[in-house]
Each structure stands twice: as C-alpha cells, then as structure tokens.
Design an enzyme around this catalytic site. Structure first.
Site, PDB file in Angstrom:
ATOM      1  N   ARG A 134      -8.213 -20.294  -0.552  1.00  0.00           N
ATOM      2  CA  ARG A 134      -7.169 -20.054   0.449  1.00  0.00           C
ATOM      3  C   ARG A 134      -6.100 -21.140   0.523  1.00  0.00           C
ATOM      4  NH1 ARG A 134      -5.588 -20.942   5.583  1.00  0.00           N
ATOM      5  NH2 ARG A 134      -4.750 -19.180   6.760  1.00  0.00           N
TER       6      ARG A 134
ATOM      7  N   LEU B 182      11.265   1.286   7.091  1.00  0.00           N
ATOM      8  CA  LEU B 182      10.571   1.669   5.873  1.00  0.00           C
ATOM      9  C   LEU B 182      11.152   3.031   5.472  1.00  0.00           C
ATOM     10  CD1 LEU B 182       8.003   3.252   4.432  1.00  0.00           C
ATOM     11  CD2 LEU B 182       8.361   0.834   3.921  1.00  0.00           C
TER      12      LEU B 182
ATOM     13  N   TYR C 174       0.823  -1.207   0.000  1.00  0.00           N
ATOM     14  CA  TYR C 174       0.000   0.000   0.000  1.00  0.00           C
ATOM     15  C   TYR C 174       0.857   1.256   0.000  1.00  0.00           C
ATOM     16  CZ  TYR C 174       0.985   1.021   4.913  1.00  0.00           C
ATOM     17  OH  TYR C 174       1.607   1.343   6.087  1.00  0.00           O
TER      18      TYR C 174
ATOM     19  N   ARG D 166       7.982   3.737  -5.070  1.00  0.00           N
ATOM     20  CA  ARG D 166       8.092   2.859  -3.904  1.00  0.00           C
ATOM     21  C   ARG D 166       7.090   1.709  -3.991  1.00  0.00           C
ATOM     22  NH1 ARG D 166       7.670   5.410   1.941  1.00  0.00           N
ATOM     23  NH2 ARG D 166       5.467   5.498   1.390  1.00  0.00           N
TER      24      ARG D 166
ATOM     25  N   HIS E  97      -1.621 -20.998   1.356  1.00  0.00           N
ATOM     26  CA  HIS E  97      -0.543 -20.054   1.669  1.00  0.00           C
ATOM     27  C   HIS E  97       0.287 -19.710   0.438  1.00  0.00           C
ATOM     28  CE1 HIS E  97      -1.651 -20.931   5.759  1.00  0.00           C
ATOM     29  NE2 HIS E  97      -0.730 -20.113   6.226  1.00  0.00           N
TER      30      HIS E  97
HETATM   31  C1  PLP Z   1       4.654   4.635   5.701  1.00  0.00           C
HETATM   32  C2  PLP Z   1       5.583   4.462   6.843  1.00  0.00           C
HETATM   33  C3  PLP Z   1       6.499   5.466   7.229  1.00  0.00           C
HETATM   34  C4  PLP Z   1       6.502   6.864   6.656  1.00  0.00           C
HETATM   35  O1  PLP Z   1       6.665   6.914   5.271  1.00  0.00           O
HETATM   36  P1  PLP Z   1       6.168   8.172   4.438  1.00  0.00           P
HETATM   37  O2  PLP Z   1       6.426   7.772   3.044  1.00  0.00           O
HETATM   38  O3  PLP Z   1       6.972   9.342   4.870  1.00  0.00           O
HETATM   39  O4  PLP Z   1       4.718   8.359   4.745  1.00  0.00           O
HETATM   40  C5  PLP Z   1       7.433   5.163   8.213  1.00  0.00           C
HETATM   41  N1  PLP Z   1       7.424   3.971   8.843  1.00  0.00           N
HETATM   42  C6  PLP Z   1       6.544   3.002   8.536  1.00  0.00           C
HETATM   43  C7  PLP Z   1       6.604   1.711   9.270  1.00  0.00           C
HETATM   44  C8  PLP Z   1       5.595   3.217   7.529  1.00  0.00           C
HETATM   45  O5  PLP Z   1       4.708   2.255   7.233  1.00  0.00           O
END
Ligand code: PLP
Length: 282
Positions: A98, A201, A31, A50, A100
């Site tokens: 379903r 992330l 997402y 991304r 896995h």
């Molecule tokens: C989405 C998210 C962020 C922040 O990312 P942005 O792209 O700046 O919104 C940071 N940490 C996690 C775990 C996320 O899911």
C-alpha cells in the site's frame, strides 16, 4: 453456482480479493454494468469503448484487448445461462504494497466479472417513480466510471430513506445527473440533458435515448438546466443500464407535469423497448 471471470479465466465464483488490491484500498479501478436481454449483452461495444476510455483517463493499461474482453464476457453469459440480467465487470490497478502513488510496471491489473439475473423494471417504467434532490459533492472527473462511489452511495441512501428511486444531483443551481443515472427533462416537446463533460458520466443509455430521439424527430438539447427548470418541467425521466428509462413524477414532494408518465417519455420508452426486442430477435 454461477461462474465468474478472474483475469482471463472463467472459473467457479469464489472470494479472491487480496487485502492489498488497490480497488479495495483506494477504489483505484474502473467498472462497467452491461444489460443482458434474451441472453445477449446490450450495446456491448459501447460499454467496451467506455471502459477503454476510463482506463486511459486513470493511466491504467488494460491487460487484454477489447476483443478478448468482449469474447470472455459473451462466453460468461453463455456459461451462466443468463437470459435476463446484468454483467458487472471491473478492472483494478492491481495488487501491491500500500502506497498512494502508482506502483509502476511490475503490477498487473486485476480483471473480474460476474453476472446477476435481474428482472426488467417494466412496471416501474410504466408507473413512474419519485426522486429527491441532493447536492452533488463529487469530484471534478465524474466522466470516469471509477470504483470511487461513496458520494453516489450517500446520495442513493438518501433517496431510499425517502422512498424515492433516485437522487437527482445539483451543483449549486445546476442539475448534473442522478446518483446512478442520467437526467432528462421535457419542455414544450423538446428534451434537455446536461452536456457530456467532466460533471457527468456519459451513460450508454443516455446516448441511446439521444440516438432514438433523432429517428423519432424529437429535438434534444445537450444543455445544462437549473433546479427551478427541472421542477417546472413538463416531464422528467432518468436513464441507466437495466432500469432503462424511469419517469419521475415527483421530486422532493413537488409534482412534475400531470403526475403520470408523460407522452414524450412514453414514446421514448416504447422505442427503447423495440430496440431491445430487435436485440433479442437477432
Ligand atoms: C453508470 C452511470 C450512469 C448510467 O450509465 P449507463 O451506461 O446508462 O448505465 C449514470 N450516472 C452515473 C454516475 C453512473 O455511474
């Protein structure tokens, strides 16, 4: 009623989740949350790139080109007459009996998106907020923006129960990020944030802050730091889409710096706000 995207159609918002959608049963999907300011999506290309990367990392082939997705999202914002808020978009591996393992080529990914009007968090950005420390119990591929968010929701819940805005995560002694945002500290005028590897992330807001610091002449070190260093920092702030940059003034009841948003943090917030004003004017 606002509209939504279902696959490549803009349609009335309705409940269309299939009980055997793999997003529903396994969290098998990815997402993005994209900020919208003045009716314009902020850093949309970066979010699309991304998304593409997340898809690749879970071996999900996106059914539409980036250009199609981009066009649909821009159209959705227009259709919903959204001025300020977010786009939520997710792609699940699809609907299948379903099991896995991946169901193979017969399955088509399910793409959905909707918008939500949201006020800017300017007051919190100006005032600052508090955070709690929570052990980072997530898996080792935190670089993928997947729908599997149970550890993140558990951490955020702990923050809320303590009247805090965020849960700052640490793996043992090392600070990684926060439940839904990235963490920066300021030490003697320079910034430190965890490197963009599998433990965090890589936020789009994080990357924008690093880029803005270059033009502001503020040195940024993408280096891991300890909990002790965090608690002794001059300034701490967290970054994420839409909440943007929030100064953290207290962590687990320990004061950070002067217990008011620091000079460097405020400088970065100002610079971030002018980037948004530029988008609105464009
Ligand atoms: C989405 C998210 C962020 C922040 O990312 P942005 O792209 O700046 O919104 C940071 N940490 C996690 C775990 C996320 O899911």
């Amino acid at each position: 009623m606002t509209k939504m995207i279902f696959n490549d159609q803009i349609m009335e918002r309705e409940n269309i989740v299939d009980i055997e959608d793999r997003a529903y049963q396994f969290g098998d999907g990815i997402y993005e949350v994209i900020g919208v300011y003045g009716g314009k999506p902020f850093l949309l290309d970066e979010h699309m790139e991304r998304l593409q990367r997340s898809a690749k990392e879970i071996q999900l082939s996106l059914p539409y080109t980036m250009e199609q997705l981009r066009r649909n999202l821009v159209q959705l914002v227009k259709t919903n007459e959204l001025d300020e808020g977010i786009i939520y978009m997710q792609v699940s591996r699809g609907v299948s009996s379903r099991e896995h393992y991946f169901p193979g080529n017969s399955i088509t990914p399910v793409t959905i998106a909707y918008t939500r009007a949201e006020e800017r968090m300017s007051a919190t950005e100006d005032a600052g907020a508090t955070a709690v420390l929570v052990e980072d119990i997530r898996w080792l591929r935190c670089d993928i923006k997947t729908l599997n968010l149970l550890p993140n929701t558990l951490a955020k819940q702990k923050a809320v129960e303590n009247n805090a805005i965020e849960a700052i995560l640490h793996r043992g002694d090392t600070v990684t990020e926060a439940s839904a945002s990235n963490v920066f500290i300021v030490k003697e005028g320079e910034l430190f944030t965890h490197p963009a590897n599998n433990y965090i992330l890589n936020g789009i807001t994080r990357r924008k802050v690093i880029q803005l610091c270059e033009s502001l002449g503020i040195q940024v070190h993408e280096e891991a730091f300890t909990v002790k260093t965090l608690l002794q920092a001059d300034e701490v702030f967290v970054t994420a889409t839409k909440s943007d940059i929030i100064p953290i003034l207290k962590i687990d009841n320990q004061s950070i710096g002067q217990e008011s948003p620091g000079k460097i943090t405020r400088k970065i917030i100002q610079s971030f706000r002018s980037a948004i004003r530029e988008l609105e004017k464009s």
